[in-house]
Every structure is written in structure tokens, then in C-alpha cells.
Design a protein around this motif. Structure first.
Motif, mmCIF file in Angstrom:
data_model
loop_
_atom_site.group_PDB
_atom_site.id
_atom_site.type_symbol
_atom_site.label_atom_id
_atom_site.label_comp_id
_atom_site.label_asym_id
_atom_site.label_seq_id
_atom_site.Cartn_x
_atom_site.Cartn_y
_atom_site.Cartn_z
ATOM 1 N N LEU A 31 -8.640 7.975 14.194
ATOM 2 C CA LEU A 31 -8.198 7.205 15.362
ATOM 3 C C LEU A 31 -6.882 7.735 15.959
ATOM 4 O O LEU A 31 -6.449 7.264 17.006
ATOM 5 N N GLY A 32 -6.265 8.685 15.266
ATOM 6 C CA GLY A 32 -4.963 9.179 15.731
ATOM 7 C C GLY A 32 -3.841 8.176 15.470
ATOM 8 O O GLY A 32 -2.845 8.140 16.185
ATOM 9 N N TYR A 33 -4.010 7.359 14.430
ATOM 10 C CA TYR A 33 -2.984 6.393 14.049
ATOM 11 C C TYR A 33 -2.211 6.947 12.857
ATOM 12 O O TYR A 33 -2.602 7.922 12.238
ATOM 13 N N ARG A 34 -1.131 6.220 12.499
ATOM 14 C CA ARG A 34 -0.411 6.567 11.277
ATOM 15 C C ARG A 34 -0.997 5.784 10.110
ATOM 16 O O ARG A 34 -1.593 4.732 10.312
ATOM 17 N N HIS A 35 -0.767 6.306 8.913
ATOM 18 C CA HIS A 35 -1.265 5.636 7.708
ATOM 19 C C HIS A 35 -0.094 5.220 6.828
ATOM 20 O O HIS A 35 0.741 6.050 6.464
ATOM 21 N N LEU A 36 -0.029 3.937 6.499
ATOM 22 C CA LEU A 36 0.981 3.454 5.551
ATOM 23 C C LEU A 36 0.289 3.122 4.233
ATOM 24 O O LEU A 36 -0.528 2.201 4.161
ATOM 25 N N ASP A 37 0.620 3.886 3.188
ATOM 26 C CA ASP A 37 0.087 3.652 1.846
ATOM 27 C C ASP A 37 1.138 2.806 1.113
ATOM 28 O O ASP A 37 2.086 3.336 0.544
ATOM 29 N N SER A 38 0.969 1.475 1.172
ATOM 30 C CA SER A 38 2.021 0.619 0.607
ATOM 31 C C SER A 38 2.103 0.753 -0.909
ATOM 32 O O SER A 38 3.174 0.594 -1.499
ATOM 33 N N GLY A 39 0.982 1.058 -1.540
ATOM 34 C CA GLY A 39 1.004 1.255 -2.991
ATOM 35 C C GLY A 39 1.949 2.387 -3.374
ATOM 36 O O GLY A 39 2.611 2.331 -4.418
ATOM 37 N N ALA A 40 2.037 3.404 -2.498
ATOM 38 C CA ALA A 40 2.933 4.537 -2.786
ATOM 39 C C ALA A 40 4.384 4.069 -2.827
ATOM 40 O O ALA A 40 5.205 4.646 -3.552
ATOM 41 N N LEU A 41 4.710 3.016 -2.074
ATOM 42 C CA LEU A 41 6.089 2.500 -2.109
ATOM 43 C C LEU A 41 6.380 1.834 -3.450
ATOM 44 O O LEU A 41 7.461 2.008 -4.025
ATOM 45 N N TYR A 42 5.415 1.030 -3.942
ATOM 46 C CA TYR A 42 5.606 0.398 -5.254
ATOM 47 C C TYR A 42 5.665 1.467 -6.343
ATOM 48 O O TYR A 42 6.438 1.368 -7.298
ATOM 49 N N ARG A 43 4.857 2.483 -6.182
ATOM 50 C CA ARG A 43 4.896 3.588 -7.148
ATOM 51 C C ARG A 43 6.236 4.323 -7.073
ATOM 52 O O ARG A 43 6.797 4.724 -8.095
ATOM 53 N N ALA A 44 6.750 4.506 -5.859
ATOM 54 C CA ALA A 44 8.012 5.242 -5.693
ATOM 55 C C ALA A 44 9.181 4.480 -6.331
ATOM 56 O O ALA A 44 10.043 5.077 -6.969
ATOM 57 N N VAL A 45 9.182 3.159 -6.162
ATOM 58 C CA VAL A 45 10.249 2.359 -6.789
ATOM 59 C C VAL A 45 10.126 2.476 -8.312
ATOM 60 O O VAL A 45 11.121 2.650 -9.022
ATOM 61 N N ALA A 115 12.586 -6.142 -1.040
ATOM 62 C CA ALA A 115 13.284 -4.919 -0.631
ATOM 63 C C ALA A 115 12.347 -3.992 0.147
ATOM 64 O O ALA A 115 12.804 -3.212 0.978
ATOM 65 N N LEU A 116 11.055 -4.078 -0.116
ATOM 66 C CA LEU A 116 10.106 -3.167 0.545
ATOM 67 C C LEU A 116 9.509 -3.744 1.829
ATOM 68 O O LEU A 116 8.879 -3.026 2.605
ATOM 69 N N LEU A 117 9.743 -5.044 2.059
ATOM 70 C CA LEU A 117 9.070 -5.696 3.198
ATOM 71 C C LEU A 117 9.507 -5.115 4.544
ATOM 72 O O LEU A 117 8.660 -4.760 5.383
ATOM 73 N N ASP A 118 10.812 -4.986 4.758
ATOM 74 C CA ASP A 118 11.301 -4.468 6.046
ATOM 75 C C ASP A 118 10.804 -3.051 6.310
ATOM 76 O O ASP A 118 10.434 -2.715 7.419
ATOM 77 N N LEU A 119 10.837 -2.238 5.252
ATOM 78 C CA LEU A 119 10.375 -0.848 5.396
ATOM 79 C C LEU A 119 8.961 -0.804 5.941
ATOM 80 O O LEU A 119 8.634 -0.014 6.823
ATOM 81 N N GLN A 120 8.122 -1.690 5.385
ATOM 82 C CA GLN A 120 6.711 -1.690 5.786
ATOM 83 C C GLN A 120 6.563 -2.197 7.221
ATOM 84 O O GLN A 120 5.810 -1.647 8.020
ATOM 85 N N ARG A 121 7.306 -3.250 7.545
ATOM 86 C CA ARG A 121 7.188 -3.791 8.916
ATOM 87 C C ARG A 121 7.708 -2.790 9.936
ATOM 88 O O ARG A 121 7.140 -2.667 11.023
ATOM 89 N N GLN A 122 8.781 -2.070 9.563
ATOM 90 C CA GLN A 122 9.306 -1.062 10.504
ATOM 91 C C GLN A 122 8.259 0.011 10.774
ATOM 92 O O GLN A 122 8.112 0.473 11.898
ATOM 93 N N ALA A 123 7.535 0.376 9.733
ATOM 94 C CA ALA A 123 6.497 1.406 9.913
ATOM 95 C C ALA A 123 5.429 0.932 10.897
ATOM 96 O O ALA A 123 4.759 1.741 11.530
ATOM 97 N N GLY A 124 5.290 -0.390 11.036
ATOM 98 C CA GLY A 124 4.263 -0.928 11.919
ATOM 99 C C GLY A 124 4.772 -1.365 13.280
ATOM 100 O O GLY A 124 4.002 -1.827 14.117
#
Ligand code: CDP
Length: 230
Positions: A31-45, A115-124
Motif C-alpha cells: 500500500l506504500g504505507y509505513r510499518h510499525l512493529d510494536s513487538g520490536a519496541l518491547y524486544r528492544a527495551v 514509556a512506549l506509548l508516545d513513540l508509537q502514537r508519534q509513528a502514526g
């Protein structure tokens, strides 16, 4: 926040190994959209805590500020969203069995989620996003334009997960062990107090047990096109 968006937000939630991330990535590309893999954020923390030598027993006592101080961020690189730790881009190190096993207990800690909520909303913020995880349609983007809930039989999920890790066909014993690990993680993710894995009331269900990967990608793309102008 919806009026500021340039395009839709699509959420894909579901249990471990249901194919969320790979499907979301392929749908976003189509679709030409961006992909947010939120699990990767929990993994990164989780990875950052392990690297900092902070023992697992202490994770529940950390504050939101402590989690922010780890400097896990999401950065746009062209059309891709990359998960970073400081200036370092994280990739395969997020998918080791140790990180996989510990991401789920970490994800129970409310301060870590906050702590991860804002990051995810900003991505959207700008829309044109496909986000996958456990609480994308319920907590992070409750007003998403299209919500999908992916499910698949436990054994099929175990088989796919093992094939991801090795090119050899898994044995029955390996499948049983992996199914047990996945079932434990599902139980923990669905049973936790904050943002449990739950089907959003307004989601479309997609059972991928008998679907080929290409068919499940097409099903989501068709749904998005039918619901939006594309
Ligand atoms: O790929 P898989 O489904 O195995 O895991 P993942 O999506 O990378 O997520 C890793 C862990 O992060 C999960 O076990 C969940 O506990 C947690 N998670 C979460 O709590 N909320 C999300 N939105 C995404 C992941």
C-alpha cells in the motif's frame, strides 16, 4: 488527532506466531504505507535492560523515566521505521530466544508500556501506517480506520515459528515444545492487567491457519482498499 492524518491507520493484532509482523510488513509495502512493529519496541527495551545488566527481578520497580532513559526510539529512514537504541539500529539481536522469552514479562510492566506509548502514537501521527502487536487496535490506535485480528491454530503457529528459525522441517517433539512456549506467552499476554491481548470489538477476524502467506496479505490489502480510498 485523526484530522491531521494524511491517510489511514491499519492495525493488526493477534497472538504470538499468527503472522502479524510479516503480514503487516508486506501489506505496508503493497500500500506504500509505513510499518510499525510494536513487538520490536518491547524486544528492544528487553535487549537494552539485558545489555545494561539490570536483573529481571528489578524490572517491575523501574519508573517510566527509567525506561525512557534507555533511549529506545523509532526513527523513520525513508519509508521504513527503524528501532534504535541510542544511535544504534537494532535488528536480528531482537529475535534471540532469550529476548523473545523475556519480552513478554517486560511487557507486563505498566511503566514500560507507558514509556512506549508516545513513540508509537508519534509513528502514526501522519497516518499511512500499518501497526502490528497486541494492543494496537485497543489501546494505541483505538480510532484506527481498519482493524484486523489475526488468529491461527497453536500447532500451525509453532510450525511457522520453527521454520522461521531453521530451514529444516521441525520434528514432532520440537513442535510440542514450541507450542508450549507459545501457549505460555499467549496466556501471559492475555492475562496481564495492562493492555492485555484482546480482540478489538470492531476488528475483522482473519484465521490464517489454512491461508498461504500471499492470500493473507491480499485479504488485508483488499479490506483496506474496500474501507478506504486506498
Ligand atoms: O512475533 P511475536 O508475536 O512472537 O512477538 P512480538 O510481536 O515481537 O512481541 C514480543 C512480546 O512483546 C510479546 O510476547 C508481548 O508480550 C509484547 N508485546 C506487547 O505486549 N504489546 C504489543 N503491542 C506488542 C508486543
Amino acid at each position: 488527532m485523526k484530522p491531521l492524518r494524511e491517510g489511514p491507520i491499519v492495525t493488526l493484532d493477534g497472538p504470538a506466531g499468527s503472522g502479524k509482523s510479516s503480514t503487516a510488513r508486506a501489506v505496508a509495502r503493497r500500500l506504500g504505507y509505513r510499518h510499525l512493529d510494536s513487538g520490536a519496541l518491547y524486544r528492544a527495551v528487553t535487549f537494552a535492560l539485558l545489555e545494561a545488566g539490570i536483573p529481571e527481578e528489578a524490572w517491575a520497580t523501574l519508573t517510566e523515566a527509567d525506561f525512557r532513559a534507555l533511549q529506545v526510539t523509532v526513527a523513520a529512514e525513508g519509508e521504513a521505521l527503524r528501532v534504535r537504541l541510542g544511535t544504534r539500529i537494532l535488528g536480528p539481536e531482537l529475535r534471540t530466544p532469550r529476548v523473545t522469552a523475556l519480552a513478554s514479562p517486560l511487557a507486563r510492566v505498566p511503566a514500560a508500556r507507558a514509556a512506549l506509548l508516545d513513540l508509537q502514537r508519534q509513528a502514526g501521527e501522519r497516518g499511512r501506517l500499518v501497526a502490528d502487536g497486541r494492543d494496537m487496535g485497543t489501546v494505541v490506535f483505538p480510532d484506527a480506520d481498519v482493524k484486523v485480528f489475526l488468529v491461527a491454530d497453536l500447532r500451525e503457529r509453532a510450525r511457522r515459528r520453527l521454520l522461521e528459525q531453521s530451514s529444516e522441517a521441525p520434528t514432532a517433539v520440537e513442535m510440542d515444545a514450541e507450542a508450549l512456549r507459545i501457549a505460555e506467552r499467549d496466556e501471559r499476554d492475555a492475562g496481564r492487567a495492562v493492555a492485555p491481548l484482546r480482540r478489538p470489538d470492531d476488528a475483522v477476524d482473519l484465521d490464517t491457519t489454512h491461508l498461504a502467506f500471499e492470500d493473507q496479505v491480499r485479504a488485508v490489502v483488499d479490506l483496506v482498499r474496500a474501507r478506504t480510498r486506498g
